[in-house]
Design a protein around this motif. Sequence first.
Motif, mmCIF file in Angstrom:
data_model
loop_
_atom_site.group_PDB
_atom_site.id
_atom_site.type_symbol
_atom_site.label_atom_id
_atom_site.label_comp_id
_atom_site.label_asym_id
_atom_site.label_seq_id
_atom_site.Cartn_x
_atom_site.Cartn_y
_atom_site.Cartn_z
ATOM 1 N N ARG A 31 16.596 -59.449 8.110
ATOM 2 C CA ARG A 31 16.540 -60.666 7.288
ATOM 3 C C ARG A 31 16.229 -60.371 5.817
ATOM 4 O O ARG A 31 16.121 -61.298 5.021
ATOM 5 C CB ARG A 31 15.447 -61.592 7.829
ATOM 6 C CG ARG A 31 15.730 -62.096 9.223
ATOM 7 C CD ARG A 31 14.637 -63.043 9.609
ATOM 8 N NE ARG A 31 14.603 -63.261 11.045
ATOM 9 C CZ ARG A 31 13.661 -63.945 11.655
ATOM 10 N NH1 ARG A 31 12.670 -64.460 10.971
ATOM 11 N NH2 ARG A 31 13.693 -64.093 12.954
ATOM 12 N N LYS A 32 16.027 -59.092 5.508
ATOM 13 C CA LYS A 32 15.687 -58.669 4.140
ATOM 14 C C LYS A 32 14.406 -59.366 3.656
ATOM 15 O O LYS A 32 14.330 -59.872 2.540
ATOM 16 C CB LYS A 32 16.837 -58.889 3.183
ATOM 17 C CG LYS A 32 18.058 -58.059 3.538
ATOM 18 C CD LYS A 32 19.144 -58.242 2.512
ATOM 19 C CE LYS A 32 20.371 -57.478 2.702
ATOM 20 N NZ LYS A 32 20.717 -56.694 3.764
ATOM 21 N N ILE A 33 13.407 -59.399 4.510
ATOM 22 C CA ILE A 33 12.113 -59.999 4.197
ATOM 23 C C ILE A 33 11.116 -58.871 3.942
ATOM 24 O O ILE A 33 11.040 -57.921 4.726
ATOM 25 C CB ILE A 33 11.613 -60.878 5.371
ATOM 26 C CG1 ILE A 33 12.584 -62.028 5.597
ATOM 27 C CG2 ILE A 33 10.198 -61.384 5.109
ATOM 28 C CD1 ILE A 33 12.267 -62.819 6.857
ATOM 29 N N GLU A 34 10.370 -58.974 2.859
ATOM 30 C CA GLU A 34 9.350 -57.971 2.574
ATOM 31 C C GLU A 34 8.171 -58.134 3.512
ATOM 32 O O GLU A 34 7.748 -59.256 3.801
ATOM 33 C CB GLU A 34 8.858 -58.111 1.124
ATOM 34 C CG GLU A 34 9.831 -57.567 0.115
ATOM 35 C CD GLU A 34 9.203 -57.483 -1.277
ATOM 36 O OE1 GLU A 34 7.974 -57.331 -1.375
ATOM 37 O OE2 GLU A 34 9.970 -57.566 -2.231
ATOM 38 N N LEU A 35 7.666 -57.006 3.985
ATOM 39 C CA LEU A 35 6.459 -56.998 4.816
ATOM 40 C C LEU A 35 5.335 -56.314 4.041
ATOM 41 O O LEU A 35 5.556 -55.252 3.452
ATOM 42 C CB LEU A 35 6.689 -56.211 6.107
ATOM 43 C CG LEU A 35 7.510 -56.856 7.192
ATOM 44 C CD1 LEU A 35 7.671 -55.887 8.364
ATOM 45 C CD2 LEU A 35 6.869 -58.140 7.673
ATOM 46 N N PRO A 36 4.159 -56.881 4.057
ATOM 47 C CA PRO A 36 3.041 -56.161 3.437
ATOM 48 C C PRO A 36 2.693 -54.954 4.313
ATOM 49 O O PRO A 36 2.775 -55.018 5.537
ATOM 50 C CB PRO A 36 1.909 -57.193 3.448
ATOM 51 C CG PRO A 36 2.269 -58.145 4.530
ATOM 52 C CD PRO A 36 3.756 -58.159 4.628
ATOM 53 N N TYR A 37 2.365 -53.847 3.680
ATOM 54 C CA TYR A 37 1.993 -52.662 4.454
ATOM 55 C C TYR A 37 0.971 -51.843 3.675
ATOM 56 O O TYR A 37 0.841 -51.967 2.461
ATOM 57 C CB TYR A 37 3.217 -51.813 4.810
ATOM 58 C CG TYR A 37 3.911 -51.174 3.622
ATOM 59 C CD1 TYR A 37 3.596 -49.877 3.241
ATOM 60 C CD2 TYR A 37 4.895 -51.846 2.914
ATOM 61 C CE1 TYR A 37 4.232 -49.276 2.161
ATOM 62 C CE2 TYR A 37 5.539 -51.264 1.838
ATOM 63 C CZ TYR A 37 5.199 -49.974 1.468
ATOM 64 O OH TYR A 37 5.826 -49.394 0.405
ATOM 65 N N LEU A 38 0.249 -51.031 4.408
ATOM 66 C CA LEU A 38 -0.737 -50.142 3.816
ATOM 67 C C LEU A 38 0.007 -48.959 3.224
ATOM 68 O O LEU A 38 0.734 -48.254 3.932
ATOM 69 C CB LEU A 38 -1.724 -49.667 4.894
ATOM 70 C CG LEU A 38 -2.783 -48.680 4.454
ATOM 71 C CD1 LEU A 38 -3.700 -49.325 3.421
ATOM 72 C CD2 LEU A 38 -3.582 -48.213 5.659
ATOM 73 N N ASP A 39 -0.143 -48.741 1.935
ATOM 74 C CA ASP A 39 0.567 -47.670 1.255
ATOM 75 C C ASP A 39 -0.365 -46.466 1.097
ATOM 76 O O ASP A 39 -1.571 -46.618 0.953
ATOM 77 C CB ASP A 39 1.032 -48.152 -0.127
ATOM 78 C CG ASP A 39 2.046 -47.220 -0.752
ATOM 79 O OD1 ASP A 39 2.350 -46.173 -0.154
ATOM 80 O OD2 ASP A 39 2.540 -47.536 -1.844
ATOM 81 N N TYR A 40 0.198 -45.292 1.109
ATOM 82 C CA TYR A 40 -0.575 -44.063 0.970
ATOM 83 C C TYR A 40 -0.612 -43.563 -0.472
ATOM 84 O O TYR A 40 -1.305 -42.611 -0.766
ATOM 85 C CB TYR A 40 0.022 -42.971 1.862
ATOM 86 C CG TYR A 40 -0.185 -43.230 3.321
ATOM 87 C CD1 TYR A 40 -1.305 -42.737 3.978
ATOM 88 C CD2 TYR A 40 0.739 -43.961 4.054
ATOM 89 C CE1 TYR A 40 -1.503 -42.966 5.323
ATOM 90 C CE2 TYR A 40 0.552 -44.187 5.404
ATOM 91 C CZ TYR A 40 -0.569 -43.695 6.026
ATOM 92 O OH TYR A 40 -0.757 -43.913 7.360
ATOM 93 N N GLY A 41 0.148 -44.139 -1.348
ATOM 94 C CA GLY A 41 0.246 -43.640 -2.717
ATOM 95 C C GLY A 41 1.427 -42.697 -2.839
ATOM 96 O O GLY A 41 1.737 -41.945 -1.921
ATOM 97 N N ARG A 42 2.083 -42.766 -3.950
ATOM 98 C CA ARG A 42 3.342 -42.032 -4.129
ATOM 99 C C ARG A 42 3.188 -40.518 -4.124
ATOM 100 O O ARG A 42 4.143 -39.806 -3.853
ATOM 101 C CB ARG A 42 4.023 -42.461 -5.424
ATOM 102 C CG ARG A 42 4.491 -43.892 -5.377
ATOM 103 C CD ARG A 42 5.153 -44.279 -6.720
ATOM 104 N NE ARG A 42 5.455 -45.685 -6.748
ATOM 105 C CZ ARG A 42 6.605 -46.193 -6.340
ATOM 106 N NH1 ARG A 42 7.546 -45.410 -5.893
ATOM 107 N NH2 ARG A 42 6.811 -47.496 -6.388
ATOM 108 N N VAL A 43 2.005 -39.971 -4.444
ATOM 109 C CA VAL A 43 1.864 -38.515 -4.510
ATOM 110 C C VAL A 43 1.477 -37.898 -3.174
ATOM 111 O O VAL A 43 1.504 -36.684 -3.029
ATOM 112 C CB VAL A 43 0.839 -38.080 -5.587
ATOM 113 C CG1 VAL A 43 1.299 -38.494 -6.967
ATOM 114 C CG2 VAL A 43 -0.543 -38.601 -5.279
ATOM 115 N N SER A 44 1.123 -38.710 -2.176
ATOM 116 C CA SER A 44 0.747 -38.156 -0.877
ATOM 117 C C SER A 44 1.989 -37.893 -0.036
ATOM 118 O O SER A 44 3.072 -38.411 -0.307
ATOM 119 C CB SER A 44 -0.183 -39.115 -0.136
ATOM 120 O OG SER A 44 0.543 -40.232 0.334
#
Length: 181
Positions: free
Chosen positions: A159-172
Amino acid sequence: MAGRAFDQPREHPCRSHPEGRAFLPVAQDAIRTFYAAREALRPPKGRQAVLNFAALHTLSVTMLPDCLTRIETELPATASKVIPDRGGIEANLETLISGEADFFLTYAHPYVPMLLDPEQFDWIGMGREAVLPVVSPALHLRGGGAAAGGDLLGQALNRKIELPYLDYGRVSFFGTALQRL
């Protein structure tokens, strides 16, 4: 049985070929180099050999303790030192590239470039792990909801719906993998 006894020596003169005589100095030099390298790698008398390990934080508490126990058992005269996680995949790789670490324990995934020259660094797989996305049972997709335990990720993608998620940070490591996903 007639014939000579087995315990009597029989003469077979040994002679090297010209190629063997020409190769002899090369072979002797290679052996001297090997023994010199082995001696150079030995710690000075009275000083214990130390292996330096770098590891991603999660692996330093899950896999590294077993590795260190095995090393302690199989190489009792060898000490080990763990270098703290530097907070990003590139910073942790730098400990290996610079020679500060002898070993680097990390994850590997096709979505995360390793940035190491395979001609310079060997690697070995130590196991496999599955990363499973989990979701709060209270999360419902906008525009119709979804049953708890259903394929929320698949539905959100369709459905192209954004889901909130726990991010690790771009450098990890996992942050890099998630960005690619």
